[in-house]
Design an enzyme around this catalytic site. Structure first.
Site, PDB file in Angstrom:
ATOM      1  N   GLU A 280       0.892  -1.167   0.000  1.00 35.39           N
ATOM      2  CA  GLU A 280       0.000   0.000   0.000  1.00 35.39           C
ATOM      3  C   GLU A 280       0.920   1.204   0.000  1.00 35.39           C
ATOM      4  O   GLU A 280       1.664   1.403   0.952  1.00 35.39           O
ATOM      5  CB  GLU A 280      -0.810   0.069   1.302  1.00 35.39           C
ATOM      6  CG  GLU A 280      -1.652  -1.117   1.586  1.00 35.39           C
ATOM      7  CD  GLU A 280      -3.097  -0.876   1.224  1.00 35.39           C
ATOM      8  OE1 GLU A 280      -3.523   0.281   1.211  1.00 35.39           O
ATOM      9  OE2 GLU A 280      -3.778  -1.864   0.927  1.00 35.39           O
ATOM     10  N   CYS A 317      -3.580   7.830   4.266  1.00 35.60           N
ATOM     11  CA  CYS A 317      -3.299   7.322   2.922  1.00 35.60           C
ATOM     12  C   CYS A 317      -4.505   7.490   2.008  1.00 35.60           C
ATOM     13  O   CYS A 317      -4.378   7.520   0.795  1.00 35.60           O
ATOM     14  CB  CYS A 317      -2.870   5.871   2.986  1.00 35.60           C
ATOM     15  SG  CYS A 317      -3.939   4.852   3.992  1.00 35.60           S
TER      16      CYS A 317
HETATM   17  P1  NAP Z   1       8.527   4.866   4.375  1.00 40.58           P
HETATM   18  O1  NAP Z   1       9.712   5.688   4.637  1.00 40.58           O
HETATM   19  O2  NAP Z   1       8.417   4.210   3.076  1.00 40.58           O
HETATM   20  O3  NAP Z   1       8.451   3.811   5.545  1.00 40.58           O
HETATM   21  C1  NAP Z   1       7.444   2.859   5.632  1.00 40.58           C
HETATM   22  C2  NAP Z   1       7.917   1.712   6.476  1.00 40.58           C
HETATM   23  O4  NAP Z   1       9.001   1.064   5.826  1.00 40.58           O
HETATM   24  C3  NAP Z   1       8.457   2.148   7.829  1.00 40.58           C
HETATM   25  O5  NAP Z   1       8.167   1.158   8.781  1.00 40.58           O
HETATM   26  C4  NAP Z   1       9.951   2.197   7.576  1.00 40.58           C
HETATM   27  O6  NAP Z   1      10.708   2.071   8.750  1.00 40.58           O
HETATM   28  C5  NAP Z   1      10.115   1.006   6.692  1.00 40.58           C
HETATM   29  N1  NAP Z   1      11.343   1.029   5.911  1.00 40.58           N
HETATM   30  C6  NAP Z   1      11.926   2.080   5.321  1.00 40.58           C
HETATM   31  N2  NAP Z   1      13.020   1.669   4.650  1.00 40.58           N
HETATM   32  C7  NAP Z   1      13.133   0.338   4.845  1.00 40.58           C
HETATM   33  C8  NAP Z   1      14.068  -0.656   4.438  1.00 40.58           C
HETATM   34  N3  NAP Z   1      15.114  -0.376   3.678  1.00 40.58           N
HETATM   35  N4  NAP Z   1      13.877  -1.931   4.834  1.00 40.58           N
HETATM   36  C9  NAP Z   1      12.799  -2.263   5.602  1.00 40.58           C
HETATM   37  N5  NAP Z   1      11.902  -1.352   6.022  1.00 40.58           N
HETATM   38  C10 NAP Z   1      12.061  -0.070   5.645  1.00 40.58           C
HETATM   39  O7  NAP Z   1       7.197   5.642   4.575  1.00 40.58           O
HETATM   40  P2  NAP Z   1       6.718   6.548   5.788  1.00 40.58           P
HETATM   41  O8  NAP Z   1       7.823   7.386   6.318  1.00 40.58           O
HETATM   42  O9  NAP Z   1       6.008   5.742   6.792  1.00 40.58           O
HETATM   43  O10 NAP Z   1       5.713   7.423   5.005  1.00 40.58           O
HETATM   44  C11 NAP Z   1       6.230   8.183   3.989  1.00 40.58           C
HETATM   45  C12 NAP Z   1       5.236   8.333   2.876  1.00 40.58           C
HETATM   46  O11 NAP Z   1       4.531   7.131   2.584  1.00 40.58           O
HETATM   47  C13 NAP Z   1       4.157   9.302   3.209  1.00 40.58           C
HETATM   48  O12 NAP Z   1       4.622  10.608   3.088  1.00 40.58           O
HETATM   49  C14 NAP Z   1       3.105   8.908   2.214  1.00 40.58           C
HETATM   50  O13 NAP Z   1       3.367   9.508   1.000  1.00 40.58           O
HETATM   51  C15 NAP Z   1       3.259   7.424   2.076  1.00 40.58           C
HETATM   52  N6  NAP Z   1       2.242   6.650   2.822  1.00 40.58           N
HETATM   53  C16 NAP Z   1       1.346   5.965   2.114  1.00 40.58           C
HETATM   54  C17 NAP Z   1       0.387   5.224   2.766  1.00 40.58           C
HETATM   55  C18 NAP Z   1      -0.614   4.401   2.006  1.00 40.58           C
HETATM   56  O14 NAP Z   1      -1.200   3.457   2.524  1.00 40.58           O
HETATM   57  N7  NAP Z   1      -0.865   4.711   0.767  1.00 40.58           N
HETATM   58  C19 NAP Z   1       0.327   5.205   4.157  1.00 40.58           C
HETATM   59  C20 NAP Z   1       1.275   5.928   4.861  1.00 40.58           C
HETATM   60  C21 NAP Z   1       2.253   6.619   4.171  1.00 40.58           C
HETATM   61  P3  NAP Z   1      11.413   3.351   9.431  1.00 40.58           P
HETATM   62  O15 NAP Z   1      10.311   4.265   9.829  1.00 40.58           O
HETATM   63  O16 NAP Z   1      12.120   2.752  10.572  1.00 40.58           O
HETATM   64  O17 NAP Z   1      12.293   3.943   8.397  1.00 40.58           O
END
Ligand code: NAP
Length: 704
Positions: A280, A317
């Protein structure tokens, strides 16, 4: 503390907040793995209070033994697969009740994430509510078995000795759930509920921002003791080499940014072992105001866009990012929306009058500002943004918090714009854009390349069938809002346990929730071929053609525990007379020509008068029921009724009643007498041994 391997290889995971050594005595968030608490020694990331900017805790999983965690889930946690669906559902309900009693602790922690109490409610009570909803759905819909027989007998042979059924069994693995920062509790619970109900243990990895809330809930779930040890583990920090310990029975789900999701999905190990990866990600969701919108409809539209921008400061989201408006209504919508947004008070939600809180972190604030810059290449900022001079923040130290003003952009040429359709500013930001007709609207919506949800806001009497047909393939959910449902609608932005949550393309292509569909994601579907007897033994449900047992004791005289699957009663016969038909017509008031009019019936499909189908069902009950008081408490319902052949005057019917399935019912209170649901296969046949009616009846039967 757990002794763990320090030598694991981290997956690439960049962050600006990484500090090599802990700089203070700040709380270190533990991981809850292998039945213990694991606290790392280095590579911590600091998490700051969204309102005050103060560092509040630090997170790391450096040195964690992922191999041991996966093995623990599979050796201990797999006990959940031995539990029946009802036992799992009961455990989940107890967990939900346990969490509900502790909800104020979670509200307290939520303050650090910048949200209002109303925002936190979605995460906390919305999450716990999802557990309750899933628990009751499974108890209502599924048998009390460990596996799920998905369909009835599929005959594959001429004489009925060979056929098949599809059976779902819990995957012999673990589900790894990686969550985003915006819903630290709901995001986890909506994933673990269907997983645990499927009989599969989970490893949860929350986003570092907000991980304290996930930690509190997982710690409580583990302390509650309602789940088998190892059924739920929590990694706070990075995943390091976790994926390398997964195998073909495991599953990974991910919520977050498309960039991270795509990187993780491409992990060679997932590819090599065909490990399902459900994603997602960024979703540029739409709201559409229809072309003939009246004044009331415009207000509904503006209210919905406003709500989506300000709830959780737009960090959902599902929030509306693109609002499509008929070109002649653009100015009206813009001015009404801005008038509402001018009344929003941004600040510390603990202070009076504050109606919108902060973003989750300063990093998110910078991210939203950057995304608004990108959007402004296609559109004009007409309200708000980080450039707004008169943005008043109600907080003690506004400069320290992650506050961002509600922001409206207008894009006059959405056809040639790009960023507007691709960039998700994860905050209180919306872009208004005009459209001229349905064809153009459909093209513009499709430029989002797949979203979680769209709202179509219409006049109550307007048919939006054509809009839905065009946009539905691009969405996981479409919400049609009008004055008729406005008061009761759950709103554009609420994913619900019974409805699918997910979307194609940019939204990740994953699917969550959707009632029992989500449980199936963690089970393996297998077509089992064999004889009817083999199928009855495997699925614990009597299969047509398999062995039956007859007894001198009427089955309605037997308790739930005495009854055996396959127990059969062949009733006496009854010849249907004209008097039966006339009496039934008078009793029921059903004088349909096929039963009562000899001439019309002669011209009908049947060529003659026929008995009412409901008379056959009633007469069948008269043949199989044992009238005396006994263990059968009540008739609970009827399923799958089909009238196969007509019954004419003079035909003789006979009934075969076979015990098909038994499901004990969980007791609502200790005073209740133990009982269960017995499903009976009913076949009504005529004097030529032709099937005239077939159905299942369900009875409530007392236990011993
Ligand atoms: P993110 O940086 O992609 O992180 C999402 C999850 O992935 C977090 O638990 C993060 O952990 C983990 N993660 C990051 N890099 C990883 C890696 N190399 N290996 C394993 N896990 C990893 O997203 P976010 O900071 O939560 O949100 C950023 C953006 O995502 C938002 O600004 C929005 O655009 C989008 N979003 C979309 C939805 C949806 O359902 N459509 C929902 C929420 C957010 P850490 O936090 O420890 O880095």
């Amino acid at each position: 503390m757990l002794e763990l391997d320090a030598g694991s290889n981290p997956t690439e995971h960049t962050t600006d907040d990484t500090v090599s050594t802990p700089t203070s005595q700040l709380k270190k968030l533990s991981s809850l793995v292998c039945g213990q608490s694991f606290i790392a020694q280095q590579d911590f990331r600091m998490v700051h209070h969204a309102i005050t900017g103060d560092a509040i805790y630090q997170v790391s999983s450096q040195g964690i033994d992922n191999k041991a965690i996966v093995e623990f889930a599979k050796s201990k946690g797999s006990a959940i697969a031995q539990m029946t669906f009802h036992e799992r559902a009961h455990a989940l309900k107890q967990v939900a009740q346990y969490l509900l009693e502790r909800k104020e602790n979670y509200y307290e922690l939520a303050k650090a994430t910048g949200c209002t109490r109303k925002d936190a409610w979605i995460d906390i009570e919305g999450g716990i509510g999802t557990l309750f909803a899933y628990s009751s759905l499974v108890r209502r819909e599924l048998s009390d078995e460990t596996a799920w027989v998905e369909d009835a007998w599929i005959p594959l042979s001429k004489h009925g000795s060979f056929g098949a059924k599809h059976i779902l069994t819990p995957k012999a693995g673990v589900a790894v759930h990686i969550d985003a920062f915006n819903f630290p509790i709901w995001g986890m619970l909506e994933k673990i509920a269907p997983t645990l109900l499927a009989g599969v243990p989970c490893i949860v990895k929350p986003a570092t921002e907000g991980a304290e809330m996930t930690h509190a809930v997982v710690a409580d779930i583990l302390a509650s003791g309602f789940l088998p040890e190892g059924a739920l583990q929590l990694i706070c920090g990075q995943t390091y080499d976790l994926f390398e310990h997964l195998n073909a029975q495991d599953t990974v789900t991910f919520t977050g940014s498309a960039a991270t999701g795509q990187k993780l999905r491409a992990h060679p190990h997932l590819n090599q072992y065909s490990i399902p990866f459900s994603m997602e990600a960024d979703s540029v969701n739409s709201a559409i105001l229809t072309q003939h919108a009246n004044d009331e409809t415009i207000d509904l539209f503006v209210r919905e866009v406003f709500r989506e921008m300000t709830t959780k400061a737009g960090q959902k989201c599902t929030a509306i990012r693109r609002a499509f408006v008929p070109e002649n209504l653009l100015d009206t919508v813009q001015s009404r929306l801005i008038a509402k947004l001018q009344k929003v008070v941004v600040g510390n939600p603990e202070l009076e009058n504050v109606t919108m809180g902060a973003l989750a972190s300063i990093q998110q604030k910078h991210d939203v500002a950057k995304k608004v810059e990108q959007l402004s290449q296609d559109a004009d900022i007409v309200f708000g943004s980080h450039l707004r001079q008169d943005f008043n923040i109600v907080a003690e130290h506004p400069e320290k918090g992650a506050f961002y003003p509600p922001t409206v952009l207008v894009c006059k040429s959405p056809n040639t714009a790009q960023a507007i359709h691709q960039v998700e500013a994860f905050g209180p930001v919306v872009t208004l854009m005009p459209y001229s007709d349905l064809t153009e609207l459909a093209q513009l919506v499709a430029k989002g390349e797949g979203s979680l949800v769209a709202s179509v806001v219409r006049n109550t009497d307007e048919n939006v069938e054509h809009i839905i047909a065009k946009i539905a393939p691009w969405h996981g959910r479409v919400h049609v809002l009008d004055a008729e449902n406005a008061k009761e609608s759950t709103g554009h932005g609420s994913p619900l346990p019974l409805l699918v949550h997910g979307g194609p393309g940019r939204a990740g292509g994953g699917e969550e929730l959707g009632g029992l569909r989500a449980v199936k994601h963690y089970m393996q579907r297998t077509a089992i071929q064999g004889s009817p007897n083999a199928m009855t033994q495997i699925g614990h449900s009597w299969t047509i053609g398999s062995e039956v047992f007859e007894d001198r004791v009427h089955p309605f005289k037997k308790s739930f525990d005495e009854l055996r699957v396959g127990e059969r009663l062949l009733t006496a016969r009854r010849t249907v007379t004209e008097a039966d038909i006339v009496n039934f017509a008078c009793l029921s008031g059903d004088h349909f020509y096929a039963h009562m009019d000899k001439i019309a019936a002669a011209d009908s499909l049947f060529g003659d008068r026929v008995a009412h189908g409901y008379f056959i069902v009633s007469a069948a009950a008269g043949l199989f029921v044992d009238a005396a008081p006994g263990p059968v408490i009540a008739n609970y319902g009827m399923d799958n009724l089909r009238f196969v052949e007509p019954v004419k005057i003079g035909d003789t019917i006979q009934v075969e009643l076979t015990c098909k399935q038994k499901t004990p019912k969980p007791l609502r209170d200790p005073e209740q007498k133990p009982h269960g649901v017995v499903v009976w296969d009913i076949k009504v046949k005529n004097q030529r041994n032709e099937l005239v009616a077939t159905y299942d009846i369900l009875t409530l039967v007392n236990r011993d």
